[in-house]
Design a protein around this motif. Sequence first.
Motif, PDB file in Angstrom:
ATOM      1  N   ALA A 283      -8.045   1.953   7.336  1.00 12.66           N
ATOM      2  CA  ALA A 283      -7.946   0.896   8.342  1.00 12.66           C
ATOM      3  C   ALA A 283      -6.505   0.430   8.512  1.00 12.66           C
ATOM      4  O   ALA A 283      -6.043   0.184   9.640  1.00 12.66           O
ATOM      5  CB  ALA A 283      -8.839  -0.274   7.952  1.00 12.66           C
ATOM      6  N   ALA A 284      -5.784   0.310   7.394  1.00 11.11           N
ATOM      7  CA  ALA A 284      -4.376  -0.110   7.464  1.00 11.11           C
ATOM      8  C   ALA A 284      -3.547   0.912   8.225  1.00 11.11           C
ATOM      9  O   ALA A 284      -2.675   0.543   9.039  1.00 11.11           O
ATOM     10  CB  ALA A 284      -3.832  -0.310   6.057  1.00 11.11           C
ATOM     11  N   ARG A 285      -3.822   2.179   7.986  1.00  5.55           N
ATOM     12  CA  ARG A 285      -3.062   3.223   8.683  1.00  5.55           C
ATOM     13  C   ARG A 285      -3.357   3.200  10.174  1.00  5.55           C
ATOM     14  O   ARG A 285      -2.449   3.370  11.002  1.00  5.55           O
ATOM     15  CB  ARG A 285      -3.398   4.586   8.081  1.00  5.55           C
ATOM     16  N   GLU A 286      -4.605   2.973  10.529  1.00  2.87           N
ATOM     17  CA  GLU A 286      -4.959   2.935  11.950  1.00  2.87           C
ATOM     18  C   GLU A 286      -4.376   1.714  12.640  1.00  2.87           C
ATOM     19  O   GLU A 286      -4.000   1.776  13.819  1.00  2.87           O
ATOM     20  CB  GLU A 286      -6.485   2.948  12.079  1.00  2.87           C
ATOM     21  N   ASP A 287      -4.301   0.598  11.918  1.00  2.95           N
ATOM     22  CA  ASP A 287      -3.727  -0.621  12.503  1.00  2.95           C
ATOM     23  C   ASP A 287      -2.219  -0.521  12.650  1.00  2.95           C
ATOM     24  O   ASP A 287      -1.617  -1.258  13.444  1.00  2.95           O
ATOM     25  CB  ASP A 287      -4.071  -1.830  11.623  1.00  2.95           C
ATOM     26  N   GLY A 288      -1.607   0.364  11.888  1.00  2.80           N
ATOM     27  CA  GLY A 288      -0.153   0.512  11.928  1.00  2.80           C
ATOM     28  C   GLY A 288       0.504  -0.191  10.752  1.00  2.80           C
ATOM     29  O   GLY A 288       0.066  -1.276  10.341  1.00  2.80           O
TER      30      GLY A 288
ATOM     31  N   ASP B 101       3.265  -2.291   9.239  1.00  6.81           N
ATOM     32  CA  ASP B 101       4.237  -3.260   9.752  1.00  6.81           C
ATOM     33  C   ASP B 101       5.543  -3.245   8.982  1.00  6.81           C
ATOM     34  O   ASP B 101       6.621  -3.457   9.555  1.00  6.81           O
ATOM     35  CB  ASP B 101       3.644  -4.671   9.719  1.00  6.81           C
ATOM     36  N   ASP B 102       5.471  -3.055   7.678  1.00  5.80           N
ATOM     37  CA  ASP B 102       6.659  -3.090   6.830  1.00  5.80           C
ATOM     38  C   ASP B 102       6.721  -1.820   5.987  1.00  5.80           C
ATOM     39  O   ASP B 102       5.676  -1.277   5.599  1.00  5.80           O
ATOM     40  CB  ASP B 102       6.626  -4.297   5.893  1.00  5.80           C
TER      41      ASP B 102
ATOM     42  N   ASN C 206       0.849  -1.195   0.000  1.00  9.56           N
ATOM     43  CA  ASN C 206       0.000   0.000   0.000  1.00  9.56           C
ATOM     44  C   ASN C 206       0.883   1.242   0.000  1.00  9.56           C
ATOM     45  O   ASN C 206       2.107   1.149   0.168  1.00  9.56           O
ATOM     46  CB  ASN C 206      -0.982  -0.016   1.175  1.00  9.56           C
ATOM     47  N   PRO C 207       0.316   2.420  -0.205  1.00  8.24           N
ATOM     48  CA  PRO C 207       1.152   3.631  -0.337  1.00  8.24           C
ATOM     49  C   PRO C 207       2.018   3.933   0.868  1.00  8.24           C
ATOM     50  O   PRO C 207       3.123   4.481   0.714  1.00  8.24           O
ATOM     51  CB  PRO C 207       0.112   4.737  -0.568  1.00  8.24           C
ATOM     52  N   TYR C 208       1.554   3.605   2.061  1.00 10.99           N
ATOM     53  CA  TYR C 208       2.350   3.896   3.255  1.00 10.99           C
ATOM     54  C   TYR C 208       3.530   2.936   3.367  1.00 10.99           C
ATOM     55  O   TYR C 208       4.645   3.342   3.723  1.00 10.99           O
ATOM     56  CB  TYR C 208       1.468   3.845   4.501  1.00 10.99           C
TER      57      TYR C 208
ATOM     58  N   LEU D  75      11.307  -3.813   4.928  1.00  7.73           N
ATOM     59  CA  LEU D  75      11.712  -4.357   6.224  1.00  7.73           C
ATOM     60  C   LEU D  75      10.631  -4.100   7.257  1.00  7.73           C
ATOM     61  O   LEU D  75       9.880  -3.116   7.156  1.00  7.73           O
ATOM     62  CB  LEU D  75      13.012  -3.698   6.694  1.00  7.73           C
ATOM     63  N   PRO D  76      10.533  -4.967   8.274  1.00  6.80           N
ATOM     64  CA  PRO D  76       9.642  -4.663   9.399  1.00  6.80           C
ATOM     65  C   PRO D  76       9.982  -3.297   9.979  1.00  6.80           C
ATOM     66  O   PRO D  76      11.154  -2.877   9.990  1.00  6.80           O
ATOM     67  CB  PRO D  76       9.937  -5.780  10.397  1.00  6.80           C
ATOM     68  N   ASP D  77       8.960  -2.605  10.456  1.00  9.41           N
ATOM     69  CA  ASP D  77       9.123  -1.221  10.872  1.00  9.41           C
ATOM     70  C   ASP D  77      10.240  -1.044  11.890  1.00  9.41           C
ATOM     71  O   ASP D  77      10.969  -0.043  11.863  1.00  9.41           O
ATOM     72  CB  ASP D  77       7.800  -0.697  11.449  1.00  9.41           C
ATOM     73  N   GLU D  78      10.417  -2.013  12.810  1.00  6.76           N
ATOM     74  CA  GLU D  78      11.429  -1.849  13.853  1.00  6.76           C
ATOM     75  C   GLU D  78      12.861  -1.882  13.308  1.00  6.76           C
ATOM     76  O   GLU D  78      13.798  -1.465  13.991  1.00  6.76           O
ATOM     77  CB  GLU D  78      11.273  -2.925  14.937  1.00  6.76           C
ATOM     78  N   TYR D  79      13.023  -2.374  12.071  1.00  8.82           N
ATOM     79  CA  TYR D  79      14.356  -2.423  11.468  1.00  8.82           C
ATOM     80  C   TYR D  79      14.532  -1.382  10.356  1.00  8.82           C
ATOM     81  O   TYR D  79      15.589  -1.344   9.722  1.00  8.82           O
ATOM     82  CB  TYR D  79      14.614  -3.807  10.879  1.00  8.82           C
TER      83      TYR D  79
END
Length: 849
Positions: A754-759, A761-762, A730-732, A810-814
């Motif tokens: 909904a995706a933005r509100e859920d956060g 992940d990658d 998705n764009p984010y 990458l996963p957001d934490e990385y």
Amino acid sequence: MSSTKPPTKAKTVVIGAGAVGCSVAYHLSELGAEDVVVVDQGPLPVTGGSSVHAPGIMFQTSPSKIQTKTAHYTSRLLSDAGVYDEVGGIELARSEERMDFLRRRVEWATAYGLPEPELLSPEEVTEHLPLVNEEEILGGYYSPTDGRVDGISALQWYVEHSSADFYGNVEVTDMEVTGGEIGAVVTDDGRIECDRCVIATNNWGYQTGQLAGLDLPIAPVEHQYVVTEPMEELADADSNVGENTSGLDVPGNRDIQEQMSEGPHRPVGRDQDHSLYFRTHGDAIGLGSYNHETLSVDPEAMGTNTEESQASVRGFTEEHWTKPTHRYRDKSAKQAFDELLPATADAEYAATENGIFVFTPDGMPAVGPTEVDGLWSGLAIWWTHSGGYGRIIAEWMENGVPRLPSGPVDTGGIHVRRFEPHAGEKDYFVDRGDTRYEQVYMNVEPRWQPDDHRGLRTSPFYAQQQALGAEFYQSGGWETPQWYESNADLVDRYADRIPEQDGWQGINRSAIEGAEHLHTREKVSMFDMTTFSSIMVEGDGAGEFLQRMCSNDVDIEDGQVRYSLLLNEGGNILADVTVVRLDSEEYMVTTGGGNSPGIHGGWLEDHAPETVSVTIEESARSTIGLWGPKSRLLLQRCTNADVSDEDFGYFTAKQIYVGEVPVVALRVSYVGELGWELWAPSEYGQRLWETLSEAGRDLDVRPMGGGALESMRLEKGFRLWGTDIDTDSNPYEAGLPFAVDMDTDFVGREALQAAREDGIDDRIVPLTLDDSTDVMLSGRPVMIDGEAQGYVQAGDYGYSIGESVAYTYLPDEYAEAGTSVQIRCEGETYDATVRGEPLFDAERDKILR
């Protein structure tokens, strides 16, 4: 399953009750779809098509992510159903080149999440496969979840676990299409009115498509398979492993199909150096071969699915088994097997056949909605991937989002509408299908190019490009220069900034690509953009229609340009586009080349109201990207229009003359430099090239190829649909929030919210290698603390920044700049670092000058 006459009306009709048709029906049922009817010209569940005569071997690992993902989903689905023998799979190497290839296998499997892939020594191979001659091999690749599907039992399981109604011995004779929409399927047992229909006839896919007026490029090809008599060396085989529990009578070629019912008790294997594969059948062994000349079948001569009509097609051709007829090899299948599996040398054969499967021109499936509204395709799919693609098609039909349980999938490389206009011509797709057959076991080089059917689509600049020594690659059937030999002198100029690329990474590359990149950054270059497409959107309500289709706010003034995305209902990216407002009821939407026009333009066509016309101008315009610090000076010499920054700002458009040539000029740049896209009617293209070339001689204007474009756009972080962005992002996630205006109402908005509100992940990030100039290849794993967290989407050398660049999700934490990662590529491990983007000209001084 029903034995009565098919109904006269159904919501959905699936044509074909083989692996794909049954999978689609099962997954539609799982999603709650009602009133689904499946028809097949053969008996059920043993239809007689490739689903029941195939050996059922499933090797999951592929350089393609979606092929690997669908294979793994299929293996898990069928394993849970109890119709899959998870005995593992071993791919052998009889050459050093193949050992290198097996290392790539490990990297792809690691990147795409297959469990526990590993390389084996010759001794370890023979522990699993004692019939293999250890002296003939250098090693093997082991995937423990590979195996074999019992095709007949699997079809029976699908039928029993689906709420759809199945009808055998029903031949489809016509399809009613009215006003571009499917209305009914006509059979020899009556007419079935329907809202939607799925073509899942595989070997008969071309013929079925013809009934709806579609030229689907589905080429049938034969390959050989034999099963030995029982062998003493396999006498200890567990006869209960994989035996057919369906209790069904097996019509057709009884010998081969009865042998198929016995499952393997050892890993399935293949010898790709000689295009061979093998599996045990209880105390016998099955031997399969692609090691013969391509045996194409006329797609119009397949006949009906009966033993009598198929006998001439599937009759075993012994000469292709015993003689070295394959133009790339000096050994016959028989000789190669005798050397690899000596115990089979004197074995008698209990069953033999030439089986059939199909190929598209690019070797990938043909999946998704066709040009006919309500008509779907599920073709060119093997057992290996059938469960996954059945799930994808069902999700796409029911929810508008192609996905697996793991998430949305990328469809750019599998969409049935990706094919160029000429792909439906029979000689073309049969020849290209032959080539893809050849490549199933070949070591295909990066940037490989076909040598047949070339020069079909050429831009008006083609003659000039030939004179300049263009190295042509094909893109969507177009001949597109990758670099120009006329620029070879630039290599000396920039020699200290162009590192050599060795080995697999250096194949089909040229230092000229780097020289063209650097020259464009310093001077001015012309890039042929004719493969890019313009889509004219005109009429009453055109602006409102585009506002609904585009993720960004395209309520713009005449002469304004806006970058936007087209999203599906799930909020994922169908396309990135540039929207140009020419006047209140006329817009030009531009998009990339390759397979974009049929997919992206088709999406707009399908959704346009009656008052709005959508015209895909795939060949109507010839376009030049004029880019570089001296591009304004050159363009101003050729036009009376004011091209100053004050009068012709970034992301604006004008209709001007370049010399005598009428042009829609867009102040946009895909390389991060000052520049314009010049869109002219095709008949003016040659004059446009001449005008710019002659006016820019003293400015050292040069042509620039696709190689330079790729490295320049990666330095700037500009996305490429089908590579960095696709329907699985998705764009984010794709780092394109600026292309979304949540204050407007667009397709996919609710899902995106909904995706933005859920956060998220990658997200996508650039990497640069810490201490190497090697180019990273796509599909190679990106590792953190020994675990794969992503894979290379695209990579190249950044000649302006002096670093090797790769992009990955990458996963957001990385995903923070400064994170250390490793990339595994070609058996090496490279240290790399996550960087912020863009890597080049972060302040946009060059593009906005």
